[in-house]
Structure formats: C-alpha cells, structure tokens
Design an enzyme around this catalytic site. Structure first.
Site, PDB file in Angstrom:
ATOM      1  N   ARG A 134     -12.518  26.028  47.734  1.00 28.30           N
ATOM      2  CA  ARG A 134     -11.986  27.283  48.298  1.00 28.30           C
ATOM      3  C   ARG A 134     -11.220  27.058  49.594  1.00 28.30           C
ATOM      4  NH1 ARG A 134     -16.699  31.532  47.978  1.00 28.30           N
ATOM      5  NH2 ARG A 134     -17.650  29.690  48.869  1.00 28.30           N
TER       6      ARG A 134
ATOM      7  N   ARG B 223     -25.767  24.628  39.596  1.00 20.76           N
ATOM      8  CA  ARG B 223     -26.770  25.629  39.281  1.00 20.76           C
ATOM      9  C   ARG B 223     -26.425  26.262  37.943  1.00 20.76           C
ATOM     10  NH1 ARG B 223     -29.791  23.571  42.042  1.00 20.76           N
ATOM     11  NH2 ARG B 223     -31.002  24.364  43.814  1.00 20.76           N
TER      12      ARG B 223
ATOM     13  N   HIS C 214     -33.385  19.190  35.063  1.00 22.70           N
ATOM     14  CA  HIS C 214     -33.134  19.337  36.516  1.00 22.70           C
ATOM     15  C   HIS C 214     -33.647  18.110  37.299  1.00 22.70           C
ATOM     16  CE1 HIS C 214     -32.485  22.576  39.832  1.00 22.70           C
ATOM     17  NE2 HIS C 214     -32.232  21.369  40.299  1.00 22.70           N
TER      18      HIS C 214
ATOM     19  N   GLY D  58     -31.586  16.061  39.155  1.00 20.63           N
ATOM     20  CA  GLY D  58     -30.586  15.635  40.145  1.00 20.63           C
ATOM     21  C   GLY D  58     -31.135  14.822  41.299  1.00 20.63           C
TER      22      GLY D  58
ATOM     23  N   GLU E 264     -34.172  28.578  34.003  1.00 22.54           N
ATOM     24  CA  GLU E 264     -35.067  27.412  33.946  1.00 22.54           C
ATOM     25  C   GLU E 264     -36.523  27.860  34.008  1.00 22.54           C
ATOM     26  OE1 GLU E 264     -33.898  24.572  36.954  1.00 22.54           O
ATOM     27  OE2 GLU E 264     -31.823  24.700  36.335  1.00 22.54           O
TER      28      GLU E 264
ATOM     29  N   THR F 261     -24.318  19.901  37.274  1.00 27.23           N
ATOM     30  CA  THR F 261     -25.509  19.497  38.036  1.00 27.23           C
ATOM     31  C   THR F 261     -25.685  20.435  39.223  1.00 27.23           C
ATOM     32  OG1 THR F 261     -24.134  17.979  39.332  1.00 27.23           O
ATOM     33  CG2 THR F 261     -25.342  17.024  37.476  1.00 27.23           C
TER      34      THR F 261
ATOM     35  N   PHE G  46     -15.797  20.782  46.542  1.00 27.40           N
ATOM     36  CA  PHE G  46     -15.666  19.446  47.135  1.00 27.40           C
ATOM     37  C   PHE G  46     -16.490  19.352  48.409  1.00 27.40           C
ATOM     38  CE2 PHE G  46     -12.964  15.729  48.497  1.00 27.40           C
ATOM     39  CZ  PHE G  46     -13.138  14.982  47.338  1.00 27.40           C
ATOM     40  N   GLY G  47     -17.778  19.603  48.258  1.00 26.91           N
ATOM     41  CA  GLY G  47     -18.718  19.396  49.360  1.00 26.91           C
ATOM     42  C   GLY G  47     -19.242  17.971  49.299  1.00 26.91           C
ATOM     43  N   ARG G  48     -20.406  17.759  49.904  1.00 24.19           N
ATOM     44  CA  ARG G  48     -20.956  16.392  49.953  1.00 24.19           C
ATOM     45  C   ARG G  48     -21.098  15.770  48.563  1.00 24.19           C
ATOM     46  NH1 ARG G  48     -24.072  19.394  53.124  1.00 24.19           N
ATOM     47  NH2 ARG G  48     -24.204  18.927  55.349  1.00 24.19           N
ATOM     48  N   ILE G  49     -21.684  16.539  47.629  1.00 23.85           N
ATOM     49  CA  ILE G  49     -21.967  15.965  46.305  1.00 23.85           C
ATOM     50  C   ILE G  49     -20.668  15.796  45.511  1.00 23.85           C
ATOM     51  CG2 ILE G  49     -23.303  16.207  44.160  1.00 23.85           C
ATOM     52  CD1 ILE G  49     -25.352  17.880  45.812  1.00 23.85           C
TER      53      ILE G  49
HETATM   54  C1  8YV Z   1     -34.045  20.047  43.910  1.00 24.68           C
HETATM   55  C2  8YV Z   1     -31.637  20.802  43.746  1.00 24.68           C
HETATM   56  O1  8YV Z   1     -34.898  19.152  43.342  1.00 24.68           O
HETATM   57  O2  8YV Z   1     -31.816  20.540  46.077  1.00 24.68           O
HETATM   58  C3  8YV Z   1     -31.349  21.164  45.149  1.00 24.68           C
HETATM   59  O3  8YV Z   1     -30.590  22.123  45.343  1.00 24.68           O
HETATM   60  O4  8YV Z   1     -31.008  21.260  42.877  1.00 24.68           O
HETATM   61  C4  8YV Z   1     -32.695  19.879  43.295  1.00 24.68           C
HETATM   62  O5  8YV Z   1     -32.205  18.599  43.354  1.00 24.68           O
HETATM   63  C5  8YV Z   1     -34.600  21.412  43.775  1.00 24.68           C
HETATM   64  O6  8YV Z   1     -33.709  22.410  44.122  1.00 24.68           O
HETATM   65  C6  8YV Z   1     -35.834  21.529  44.616  1.00 24.68           C
HETATM   66  O7  8YV Z   1     -36.055  22.812  45.118  1.00 24.68           O
END
Ligand code: 8YV
Length: 323
Positions: free
Chosen positions: A180, A242, A289, A291, A271, A240, A156-159
C-alpha cells in the site's frame, strides 16, 4: 509490591514458562485446552495481564459484561486480528505483539509451500506412502519449474521481504510486489524485488502469488473471486498470512474450475476447520498453521512477550506496543 497476576492461555516452550513463573504470579493452562468466550471474559476481569495466542478469540463482546481488570494483552504472535484492538483501547488495555522473531521461519514455510505445490511434493509423498508408486517413468508426476518464474508478493513487510530474498537470490525468480505504501526502489532491489502499482498488475504477471499482508477487516477477502480469476492461468496461490485474506469458498471454486493450478495454505478462515473439499484436493498443500513453529522461534516469541510485559509493569517503554 505483589507480583502481577498473569494468565498464559496455552502451553508455551518450557524455558519461557520458567522465566514467567520466576517473574510473575502466573497461572498456566496445563491441559492446553483453548479457552472459550466466557473463560476469556472471566480472565479479563481477574488477571493483570492475559497472554493470548491466535487460538483465543477476543472480539468486543469479550470485553463487555464484567469489569475489565486486565491492563495488558501480551499477544504471543505478530498477527493480532483475533483481538478487537478498538475494544481493548476503549477499555484502556494495552496490546503488544512479537514482530521480527518469526520473519525467517514464516518466509521458510511460504517457500516450502511454493516448492511443494510446484513440484507436487505432498502428492508424491502420499502416493508413495500409499504403496501406489509404480516406478520411474518420464511422465510421472510432472510439475512446474520454479527457477526463472515470476513470484508476486502481496504485502512487503518483514516477511514479504524475507520471502522475496529467498525467491530471488535462492531460486532465481523475478520478484514483483504490491504494497500500500511506496517502498524505496533501492530498498526493494536489496531484496531482489520491484514494486508494481496495483494488486491486479501483480496478478497479471505472477506465476506464484504469495500473501504477506495482515489479516483483519482491512484485508478481508482481498483475494476474492474476481482477483482469483485475474491470476494467470496455471498460477499458484500461497497463503501464510491469515485465512480471512482469502475468500475460501471462492478459492475452492477457482481450484475446482481450474482457474488457478493449485494452492499452498498454512492458514484458514475458521481454524482449525479446513473444508473437506480442500483437504481432498491433490493440487493443494495444506499445513496446520506452522509458520513460526520452530523451537528457536517459538522460544524467541515467548521471550518477546516476557520483555513486553516486564517493561509494562516496570513502567518502562513497551517495545512492541500495538495500542
Ligand atoms: C503464530 C502467526 O504461531 O505470529 C503470527 O501471527 O501467524 C503464527 O506464526 C500464532 O499467531 C501464535 O499466536
């Protein structure tokens, strides 16, 4: 004083490259070809600053071999599990990231994946494009209703918070989360969410499980076979965060066995390799990827790196210093 020598490992938005070129003695990568281990090692022994992305692997081995000249790695991205932070620290290399500016767009992509897998968006589009749609009928491509369902957020961080807000206030979902450290209940309520004590407690009630924790050793395979089996039958997994947070082989097995109903994925363990089995599954939405991939956000990310590196070389406090 001569300008710091900087290597930008990949192409960045043009407006940011222009600012970099004005401020620094900068080397770009016009072909946008990802650098290999030896090229990265050479970069660390040549440039004052290297500005990497998630496509650059910087394990301890890259810091070994040649003397490290680089003083700062200005990472383009919030996640930095591709950089061995302890190795950087040992060599006295500062590392910065870009928090905050990609929160909304990443939460949007998680929402897009959730809606797409629930309502079979990818599948429907593939069918229509293939010329295989036979016309409307009451039983055609029936999916899962989203409104009123329970979403479980891991991290539950920013995203995670931005995603909770979308789910609760936009789609009338009940939102529970695992984090945590404890979150003040009043703070959680602002995002329409409530904290549960364990990941298992979240998995037991969630119709959708969405991952928003960092990658790297501490969360590697946090979603393993046992946790996938602990999800509700018919639930969906959204990632979304890792790729390494999920045991990808276990996920494929769970999808094949019908342990979970589907998955929406923006990130993968190796990836850009995505196993063909996963790419062929109709109940899986796979994105490459994306995001943070909006013009506004990628520019803001680049400008954040510029601010970090400028502050560093001017001897000021560095806003987003990780080590
Ligand atoms: C990025 C991301 O585009 O910022 C992050 O952690 O997962 C992506 O949105 C990518 O990591 C760029 O390095």
């Amino acid at each position: 004083m001569s300008k710091p020598r900087i290597l930008v490992t990949r192409r960045w938005p043009a407006t940011v490259e222009t600012v970099l070129a004005e401020r620094f003695d900068v080397t770009f990568n016009p072909g946008d070809i990802p650098l290999g281990e030896n090229e990265l090692r050479l970069a660390l022994s040549t440039y004052d600053a290297v500005l990497p992305t998630v496509s650059d692997r910087l394990p301890a081995a890259v810091f070994d071999g040649a003397p490290v000249v680089t003083k700062i790695l200005g990472n383009f991205g919030v996640g930095y599990n591709h950089i061995d932070i302890s190795a950087a620290k040992e060599r006295g290399v500062a590392v910065t990231n870009t928090p905050g500016v990609l929160t909304d767009c990443t939460a949007d992509i998680a929402m897009l994946l959730l809606l797409s897998v629930a309502r079979r968006g990818g599948e429907g589009e593939r069918q229509l494009r293939a010329g295989e749609w036979k016309g409307w009928c009451p039983t055609h491509m029936v999916g899962t209703k989203v409104t009123g369902k329970t979403v479980g957020i891991i991290g539950f961080g920013r995203i995670g918070k931005a995603f909770a807000q979308r789910c609760h206030f936009g789609f009338g979902m009940d939102v529970v989360f695992f984090n945590r450290s404890p979150i003040d209940p009043a703070e959680a309520t602002r995002y329409g969410a409530r904290q549960l004590p364990t990941i298992e407690a979240v998995l037991a009630v969630a119709d959708f499980v969405s991952l928003h924790c960092p990658g790297g050793a501490e969360n590697r395979h946090l979603m393993n076979a046992a946790r996938l089996a602990a999800m509700k039958p018919g639930a969906f997994l959204i990632n979304t965060a890792r790729g390494d947070v999920v045991d990808q082989a276990a996920l494929i097995a769970a999808l094949k066995a019908g342990t979970i109903r589907g998955a929406g994925l923006d990130v993968y363990e190796a990836e850009p390799d995505v196993p063909e089995t996963l790419r062929r599954m109709e109940n899986v939405m796979v994105l490459p990827h994306l995001g943070s991939a909006t013009e506004e956000t990628r520019t803001a990310m680049g400008m954040k790196v510029v601010d970090n590196v400028t502050a560093f070389f001017e001897g000021r406090d560095v806003p987003d210093r990780v080590v």
